[in-house]
Motif scaffolding. Structure first.
Motif, PDB file in Angstrom:
ATOM      1  N   UNK A  59       6.977  -0.916  -0.864  1.00  0.00           N
ATOM      2  CA  UNK A  59       5.918  -0.246  -0.109  1.00  0.00           C
ATOM      3  C   UNK A  59       6.135  -0.380   1.390  1.00  0.00           C
ATOM      4  N   UNK A  60       6.444  -1.582   1.832  1.00  0.00           N
ATOM      5  CA  UNK A  60       6.678  -1.810   3.254  1.00  0.00           C
ATOM      6  C   UNK A  60       7.898  -1.033   3.738  1.00  0.00           C
ATOM      7  N   UNK A  61       8.959  -1.051   2.978  1.00  0.00           N
ATOM      8  CA  UNK A  61      10.197  -0.378   3.369  1.00  0.00           C
ATOM      9  C   UNK A  61      10.000   1.120   3.503  1.00  0.00           C
ATOM     10  N   UNK A  62       9.402   1.741   2.489  1.00  0.00           N
ATOM     11  CA  UNK A  62       9.240   3.196   2.511  1.00  0.00           C
ATOM     12  C   UNK A  62       8.134   3.643   3.463  1.00  0.00           C
ATOM     13  N   UNK A  63       7.133   2.788   3.669  1.00  0.00           N
ATOM     14  CA  UNK A  63       6.020   3.171   4.549  1.00  0.00           C
ATOM     15  C   UNK A  63       6.347   2.989   6.022  1.00  0.00           C
ATOM     16  N   UNK A  64       6.997   1.875   6.358  1.00  0.00           N
ATOM     17  CA  UNK A  64       7.150   1.490   7.761  1.00  0.00           C
ATOM     18  C   UNK A  64       8.586   1.254   8.209  1.00  0.00           C
ATOM     19  N   UNK A  65       9.535   1.429   7.309  1.00  0.00           N
ATOM     20  CA  UNK A  65      10.923   1.247   7.708  1.00  0.00           C
ATOM     21  C   UNK A  65      11.300  -0.217   7.850  1.00  0.00           C
ATOM     22  N   UNK A  66      12.228  -0.506   8.735  1.00  0.00           N
ATOM     23  CA  UNK A  66      12.858  -1.819   8.817  1.00  0.00           C
ATOM     24  C   UNK A  66      12.222  -2.791   9.811  1.00  0.00           C
ATOM     25  N   UNK A  67      11.100  -2.447  10.396  1.00  0.00           N
ATOM     26  CA  UNK A  67      10.514  -3.286  11.446  1.00  0.00           C
ATOM     27  C   UNK A  67      10.343  -4.744  11.022  1.00  0.00           C
ATOM     28  N   UNK A  83      14.336   7.524   6.134  1.00  0.00           N
ATOM     29  CA  UNK A  83      13.116   7.712   6.925  1.00  0.00           C
ATOM     30  C   UNK A  83      11.930   7.067   6.209  1.00  0.00           C
ATOM     31  N   UNK A  84      10.728   7.301   6.718  1.00  0.00           N
ATOM     32  CA  UNK A  84       9.524   6.775   6.075  1.00  0.00           C
ATOM     33  C   UNK A  84       8.818   7.866   5.282  1.00  0.00           C
ATOM     34  N   UNK A  85       7.933   7.439   4.372  1.00  0.00           N
ATOM     35  CA  UNK A  85       7.286   8.355   3.444  1.00  0.00           C
ATOM     36  C   UNK A  85       5.817   7.963   3.263  1.00  0.00           C
ATOM     37  N   UNK A  86       5.066   8.844   2.650  1.00  0.00           N
ATOM     38  CA  UNK A  86       3.713   8.515   2.217  1.00  0.00           C
ATOM     39  C   UNK A  86       3.840   7.798   0.873  1.00  0.00           C
ATOM     40  N   UNK A  87       3.343   6.569   0.813  1.00  0.00           N
ATOM     41  CA  UNK A  87       3.530   5.738  -0.376  1.00  0.00           C
ATOM     42  C   UNK A  87       2.218   5.598  -1.143  1.00  0.00           C
ATOM     43  N   UNK A  88       2.239   6.007  -2.395  1.00  0.00           N
ATOM     44  CA  UNK A  88       1.094   5.861  -3.286  1.00  0.00           C
ATOM     45  C   UNK A  88       1.340   4.630  -4.155  1.00  0.00           C
ATOM     46  N   UNK A  89       0.569   3.572  -3.917  1.00  0.00           N
ATOM     47  CA  UNK A  89       0.741   2.303  -4.631  1.00  0.00           C
ATOM     48  C   UNK A  89      -0.461   2.097  -5.544  1.00  0.00           C
ATOM     49  N   UNK A  90      -0.215   2.098  -6.857  1.00  0.00           N
ATOM     50  CA  UNK A  90      -1.284   1.956  -7.844  1.00  0.00           C
ATOM     51  C   UNK A  90      -1.065   0.678  -8.642  1.00  0.00           C
ATOM     52  N   UNK A  91      -2.026  -0.231  -8.589  1.00  0.00           N
ATOM     53  CA  UNK A  91      -1.965  -1.481  -9.336  1.00  0.00           C
ATOM     54  C   UNK A  91      -2.978  -1.408 -10.471  1.00  0.00           C
ATOM     55  N   UNK A  92      -2.496  -1.143 -11.680  1.00  0.00           N
ATOM     56  CA  UNK A  92      -3.400  -0.934 -12.807  1.00  0.00           C
ATOM     57  C   UNK A  92      -4.040  -2.221 -13.310  1.00  0.00           C
ATOM     58  N   UNK A  93      -3.579  -3.372 -12.866  1.00  0.00           N
ATOM     59  CA  UNK A  93      -4.233  -4.614 -13.271  1.00  0.00           C
ATOM     60  C   UNK A  93      -5.641  -4.711 -12.687  1.00  0.00           C
ATOM     61  N   UNK A  94      -5.929  -3.909 -11.676  1.00  0.00           N
ATOM     62  CA  UNK A  94      -7.254  -3.930 -11.047  1.00  0.00           C
ATOM     63  C   UNK A  94      -8.328  -3.301 -11.924  1.00  0.00           C
ATOM     64  N   UNK A  95      -7.933  -2.504 -12.912  1.00  0.00           N
ATOM     65  CA  UNK A  95      -8.935  -1.812 -13.736  1.00  0.00           C
ATOM     66  C   UNK A  95      -8.706  -2.056 -15.224  1.00  0.00           C
ATOM     67  N   UNK A  96      -8.138  -3.206 -15.575  1.00  0.00           N
ATOM     68  CA  UNK A  96      -7.802  -3.445 -16.979  1.00  0.00           C
ATOM     69  C   UNK A  96      -9.006  -3.807 -17.834  1.00  0.00           C
ATOM     70  N   UNK A  97     -10.014  -4.441 -17.237  1.00  0.00           N
ATOM     71  CA  UNK A  97     -11.139  -4.908 -18.042  1.00  0.00           C
ATOM     72  C   UNK A  97     -12.006  -3.757 -18.523  1.00  0.00           C
ATOM     73  N   UNK A  98     -12.547  -3.913 -19.720  1.00  0.00           N
ATOM     74  CA  UNK A  98     -13.412  -2.894 -20.309  1.00  0.00           C
ATOM     75  C   UNK A  98     -14.858  -3.167 -19.895  1.00  0.00           C
TER      76      UNK A  98
END
Length: 325
Positions: A59-67, A83-98
């Motif tokens: 995420x850091x690499x693609x979003x902000x490069x090598x800084x 170059x840099x890109x728009x990064x969509x980061x989805x962590x499904x562990x955040x919504x695992x509970x029923x």
């Protein structure tokens, strides 16, 4: 005396490693190699082995490069010129509970909305979560997005004992990944992690070109600490552990070499490549031991649930009659 605050316990964010001056085990040569892939990549590893840190590094690499990568291999070996890109980061562990008060699809939509906001994307307002995802992605230019999905399987494993809920989530995920496939031209890079690969759920059938590197010998040391990495990055902490253990025991029982042998016995032995070329230590256990070595070689990974075979337990529970005493 060593600075115990340098140990990256409970740290998964790459930027936090940098900002808080935590020890970062440099695997950016492998990160750069993987980032050249055109096909979607899947990596399976147990919990608490460093998957989330790896995703955050991408995420850091693609979003902000090598800084923030100065003095790491990806810079010192000149491995990156993208170059840099728009990064969509989805962590499904955040919504695992029923939860009864909010359907899974609603939680999925809110998770997407948050991920899109972080990527500076305004999600299309739709009642259907998949349509909202598809329409938002469709508005972007080809090759301008990066998709990072962490713990994709967490919501499925959490409800394996509930056949109806499992099937509903499986169907939604299958549709989601099919949509990702149909919009694949929009993505420069796709990386997915999980604890296991659900081979019979049709989730991955949409990707006829997915690269499963879970047992690839080239990436056997992608997460976890190798012996060389342990002794290079944590040498001062290992020597401190010898001192602490001997002081606690009141005798010179441990030397550096005997400590290494004890660590191998307790925390080494994991190999994730089909040729067993690489053996790695569990980071969670190593970091906890180095923080408080005087407490001995405790089973930290097991005690925190990292080694609990949730998938197997939940699967077996589906066959247990709860009425049996």
């Amino acid at each position: 005396m060593v600075d115990l605050t340098g140990l990256p316990l409970s740290i998964t964010s790459f930027s936090e490693f940098c900002e808080r001056n935590k020890i970062y085990v440099d695997k950016t040569d492998l990160v750069a190699k993987l980032a050249q892939f055109d096909a979607p990549i899947f990596l399976s590893r147990p919990r608490r082995f460093g998957k989330s840190t790896l995703v955050s590094t991408f995420q850091e690499l693609f979003s902000n490069g090598l800084d923030k990568f100065q003095n790491l291999k990806i810079v010192t070996e000149n491995l990156w010129n993208d170059k840099t890109y728009k990064v969509i980061h989805i962590d499904f562990s955040q919504i695992k509970e029923n939860t009864e008060n909010r359907p899974f699809e609603d939680k999925f939509y809110l998770l997407l909305k948050s991920a899109f906001k972080e990527a500076s994307l305004a999600i299309t307002e739709e009642r259907d979560v998949i349509a909202a995802f598809a329409d938002t992605i469709a508005a972007e230019e080809n090759g301008t997005l990066v998709l990072l999905i962490d713990e994709y399987d967490a919501p499925l494993t959490a409800v394996m004992g509930n056949k109806k809920e499992f099937e509903a989530r499986r169907a939604l995920f299958s549709e989601f990944f099919s949509t990702v496939k149909s919009r694949s031209s929009k993505f420069r890079f796709i990386f997915i992690t999980g604890v296991t690969r659900y081979s019979n759920t049709s989730i991955f059938s949409a990707f006829n070109n997915i690269e499963d590197i879970s047992f690839d010998p080239s990436y056997g040391a992608l997460v976890g600490y190798t012996q060389e990495e342990l002794e290079h990055y944590f040498k001062d902490y290992l020597e401190n552990a010898v001192t602490k253990l001997n002081h606690d025991l009141g005798e010179d029982k441990y030397t550096y070499d005997s400590l290494i042998a004890a660590l191998k016995l307790n925390y080494d032995g994991y190999s994730f490549d089909r040729r067993c070329r690489h053996h790695v230590y569990n980071p969670w256990s190593i970091l906890n031991f180095l923080k408080k070595p005087q407490e001995g070689f405790l089973p930290y990974w097991l005690d925190t649930g990292g080694a609990k075979p949730s998938l197997l337990v939940n699967y077996l529970n589906t066959f247990i009659d709860k009425k049996v005493k």
